[in-house]
Scaffold this active site. Structure first.
Site, PDB file in Angstrom:
ATOM      1  CG  HIS A 151       6.887   6.522  -4.981  1.00  0.00           C
ATOM      2  ND1 HIS A 151       7.156   5.358  -5.666  1.00  0.00           N
ATOM      3  CD2 HIS A 151       7.554   6.417  -3.807  1.00  0.00           C
ATOM      4  CE1 HIS A 151       7.954   4.587  -4.940  1.00  0.00           C
ATOM      5  NE2 HIS A 151       8.220   5.211  -3.816  1.00  0.00           N
TER       6      HIS A 151
ATOM      7  NE  ARG B 174       6.318   1.668  -9.480  1.00  0.00           N
ATOM      8  CZ  ARG B 174       6.385   1.576  -8.159  1.00  0.00           C
ATOM      9  NH1 ARG B 174       7.237   0.728  -7.588  1.00  0.00           N
ATOM     10  NH2 ARG B 174       5.617   2.303  -7.402  1.00  0.00           N
TER      11      ARG B 174
ATOM     12  CE1 TYR C  17      13.142  -2.833  -1.609  1.00  0.00           C
ATOM     13  CE2 TYR C  17      10.795  -2.474  -1.296  1.00  0.00           C
ATOM     14  CZ  TYR C  17      11.980  -2.161  -1.930  1.00  0.00           C
ATOM     15  OH  TYR C  17      12.005  -1.196  -2.899  1.00  0.00           O
TER      16      TYR C  17
ATOM     17  CG  ASN D 201       6.302  -1.929  -4.098  1.00  0.00           C
ATOM     18  OD1 ASN D 201       6.134  -2.283  -5.275  1.00  0.00           O
ATOM     19  ND2 ASN D 201       6.255  -0.674  -3.717  1.00  0.00           N
TER      20      ASN D 201
HETATM   21  C1  GBH Z   1       9.818   1.269  -0.673  1.00  0.00           C
HETATM   22  O1  GBH Z   1       9.523   1.450   0.649  1.00  0.00           O
HETATM   23  C2  GBH Z   1       9.531   2.551  -1.373  1.00  0.00           C
HETATM   24  O2  GBH Z   1       8.492   2.420  -2.319  1.00  0.00           O
HETATM   25  C3  GBH Z   1      10.742   3.133  -2.003  1.00  0.00           C
HETATM   26  O3  GBH Z   1      10.494   4.467  -2.310  1.00  0.00           O
HETATM   27  C4  GBH Z   1      11.909   2.946  -1.069  1.00  0.00           C
HETATM   28  O4  GBH Z   1      13.034   3.636  -1.555  1.00  0.00           O
HETATM   29  C5  GBH Z   1      12.192   1.487  -0.986  1.00  0.00           C
HETATM   30  O5  GBH Z   1      11.055   0.732  -0.723  1.00  0.00           O
HETATM   31  C6  GBH Z   1      13.261   1.110   0.028  1.00  0.00           C
HETATM   32  O6  GBH Z   1      12.869   1.415   1.320  1.00  0.00           O
HETATM   33  O7  GBH Z   1      13.111   0.198   9.992  1.00  0.00           O
HETATM   34  O8  GBH Z   1      12.281   2.298  10.812  1.00  0.00           O
HETATM   35  O9  GBH Z   1      14.128   2.282   9.291  1.00  0.00           O
HETATM   36  C7  GBH Z   1       9.526   0.300   1.398  1.00  0.00           C
HETATM   37  C8  GBH Z   1       9.169   0.687   2.764  1.00  0.00           C
HETATM   38  C9  GBH Z   1      10.061   2.175   4.308  1.00  0.00           C
HETATM   39  C10 GBH Z   1      10.570  -0.159   4.347  1.00  0.00           C
HETATM   40  C11 GBH Z   1      11.131   2.428   5.330  1.00  0.00           C
HETATM   41  C12 GBH Z   1      11.612   0.101   5.348  1.00  0.00           C
HETATM   42  C13 GBH Z   1      12.371   1.442   7.112  1.00  0.00           C
HETATM   43  C14 GBH Z   1      11.742   1.730   8.429  1.00  0.00           C
HETATM   44  N1  GBH Z   1      10.332   0.992   3.530  1.00  0.00           N
HETATM   45  N2  GBH Z   1      11.288   1.245   6.147  1.00  0.00           N
HETATM   46  S1  GBH Z   1      12.907   1.615   9.728  1.00  0.00           S
END
Ligand code: GBH
Length: 473
Positions: free
Chosen positions: A119, A74, A307, A305
């Protein structure tokens, strides 16, 4: 067990890996602008100017992809590399040539490309015209999408229009911590989300009516969401807060596309309730126009997506000012029993993935699902023997297997985030998600496989052998 045609993938995004930020006629994007502003918007003022230099070293990436034994890869297209001012008035042929080579090389290696059109990296020229707050973006995005289908769709059969509209809207336009750095709480995020849905739908309709018959591919959008559970499962307040939490993340984009063509009811009622004094309907959360093509049904599969997970309860100090958090009225708590060993937001909850997959199956009428991102990060000193991340992938993939086998969720593929250590947005290069380490201190940007990369390769080869998946499908 996994179906024989299961997609074993890894994912990247253009701005995070390519570099070549002004090479060969590429126009600037909002992330170029955001990073170049300095002042600590991004960790130690890092930028994606060079990143992994995949613009020059694509063939090194291909070696990594082959080494993992992936069936799918991807990637995202840099919109402003192809169309420097964002419009089809001017096409940058060198950009076209770059992605043609990537796609052709993948196919020559029997790796199927999944391509994201957008993206996070909006052409700056379009931001200068109002960006995603502007209703004209739906039309402009549609032209870009048609151009991409026309140019690459003979070979690309899996398309994602927009990656994580939630993140663009909320982090980019409510919190202002992602480009374009707009902070207009309770207003811009809803407008931006709305225009992204309109843009996505327009592109899907274009594909459906102009390209599907000839090209035979599938189009969706990648929706990110945490899994969530009430802090106290017997508390009606906590349960309602959890419902709101999911409605304001997954539901914000999945409900219009998969269920009703409109936002979740609870999202509408909460925003309206907290918009007292604003006299018009849809001042904050816009209303979909009946005269535009419908949003409902504009996805050929569900792209998720995932996490992490959260415990949820109502906010203890509900803010008076209208903003996304107050509208949502859901406090997120990290269960102390969940390990956090990478980035602080990423509590490791593999079974949350299985639960979320079940929720998707039950809520969205059992769609085909691709997990388009799932991964685990490393911070601090580099550890090539990343046992925790290896365990993470084993556990996550185990949960996917259970979801398929025991729960009957129609999961079609799994994409690890990410192929390479890369530019992790506001965290710069301080947070590493790669299956391959990248040495950012050297111009060669040497890629070296982590233990977790070898682990993932082992998992893939085991299942591909078991299901008799050969390399030619
Ligand atoms: C995805 O974002 C994205 O699609 C990808 O590009 C990115 O590299 C990956 O996941 C990993 O982050 O707690 O204030 O630090 C997921 C969304 C955005 C979730 C940033 C975590 C951190 C905010 N991510 N966020 S903070």
């Amino acid at each position: 067990m996994f179906p024989s045609n299961f997609a074993w993938g890894a994912a990247t995004a253009a701005y995070q890996i390519e570099g070549g930020w002004d090479s060969d006629g590429k126009g600037p994007s909002i992330w170029d602008t955001f990073c170049h502003k300095g002042g600590g918007l991004v960790f130690e003022d890092h930028s994606g100017d060079v990143a992994c230099n995949s613009y020059e070293f694509w063939e090194e990436d291909l070696k990594c992809i082959r080494q993992l034994g992936l069936t799918h890869y991807r990637l995202s297209l840099s919109w402003s590399r192809l169309l420097p001012d964002g419009t089809t008035k001017h096409v940058n042929q060198k950009g076209v040539r770059y992605y043609n080579k990537v796609i052709d090389d993948l196919l020559a290696s029997n790796v199927i490309p999944m391509v994201t059109l957008y993206h996070f990296d909006l052409p700056q020229a379009l931001q200068d015209r109002g960006g995603w707050k502007s209703p004209e973006m739906a039309d402009i995005f549609d032209s870009y999408a048609r151009f991409a289908f026309q140019t690459f769709g003979d070979r690309v059969k899996l398309w994602l229009t927009i990656n994580e509209p939630y993140i663009c809207a909320k982090l980019g336009h409510e919190d202002g911590i992602f480009a374009p750095g707009v902070k207009e709480p309770g207003m811009a995020a809803y407008l931006v989300g709305h225009n992204m849905l309109r843009a996505h739908a327009r592109a899907w309709h274009s594909y459906h009516s102009l390209y599907r018959a000839e090209q035979g591919g599938a189009v969706s959008l990648a929706i990110n969401s945490n899994w969530a559970e009430p802090e106290n499962p017997t508390s009606p307040e906590d349960r309602a807060a959890t419902e709101r939490y999911l409605a304001f993340s997954l539901g914000w984009f999945a409900w219009p596309v998969f269920v009703t063509g409109d936002y979740p009811e609870v999202m509408r009622s909460r925003v309206e309730l907290r918009s007292k004094g604003l006299s018009c309907q849809g001042c904050r959360l816009p209303v979909f126009s009946k005269s535009e093509p419908t949003i409902l049904g504009t996805a050929d599969f569900f792209a998720l997506n995932y996490y992490t997970s959260r415990m949820v309860k109502p906010m203890s100090d509900l803010p008076q000012v209208s903003g996304f958090r107050g509208d949502r009225d859901a406090e997120e708590i990290v269960d102390p029993s969940w390990p956090v060993c990478g980035a602080s937001w990423l509590a490791v909850v593999p079974d949350g993935l299985r639960k979320l997959l079940n929720y998707i199956k039950n809520t969205f009428n059992n769609p085909a699902v691709y997990i388009t991102e799932n991964g685990f990060s490393q911070v601090g000193p580099v550890n090539m023997d990343d046992v925790p991340r290896s365990r993470f992938y084993q556990d996550a993939i185990q949960e996917v297997a259970r979801a398929i086998q025991e729960d009957g969720v129609d999961v079609r593929g799994y994409f690890a985030w990410s192929l390479l250590d890369n530019f992790e947005w506001a965290d710069g290069f301080s947070v590493r998600f790669g299956l391959f380490h990248v040495d950012f201190s050297q111009p060669e940007r040497k890629r070296s496989i982590y233990l977790s990369g070898r682990e993932y390769a082992g998992i893939i080869s085991k299942y591909r052998a078991l299901t008799g998946t050969n390399n030619s499908q």
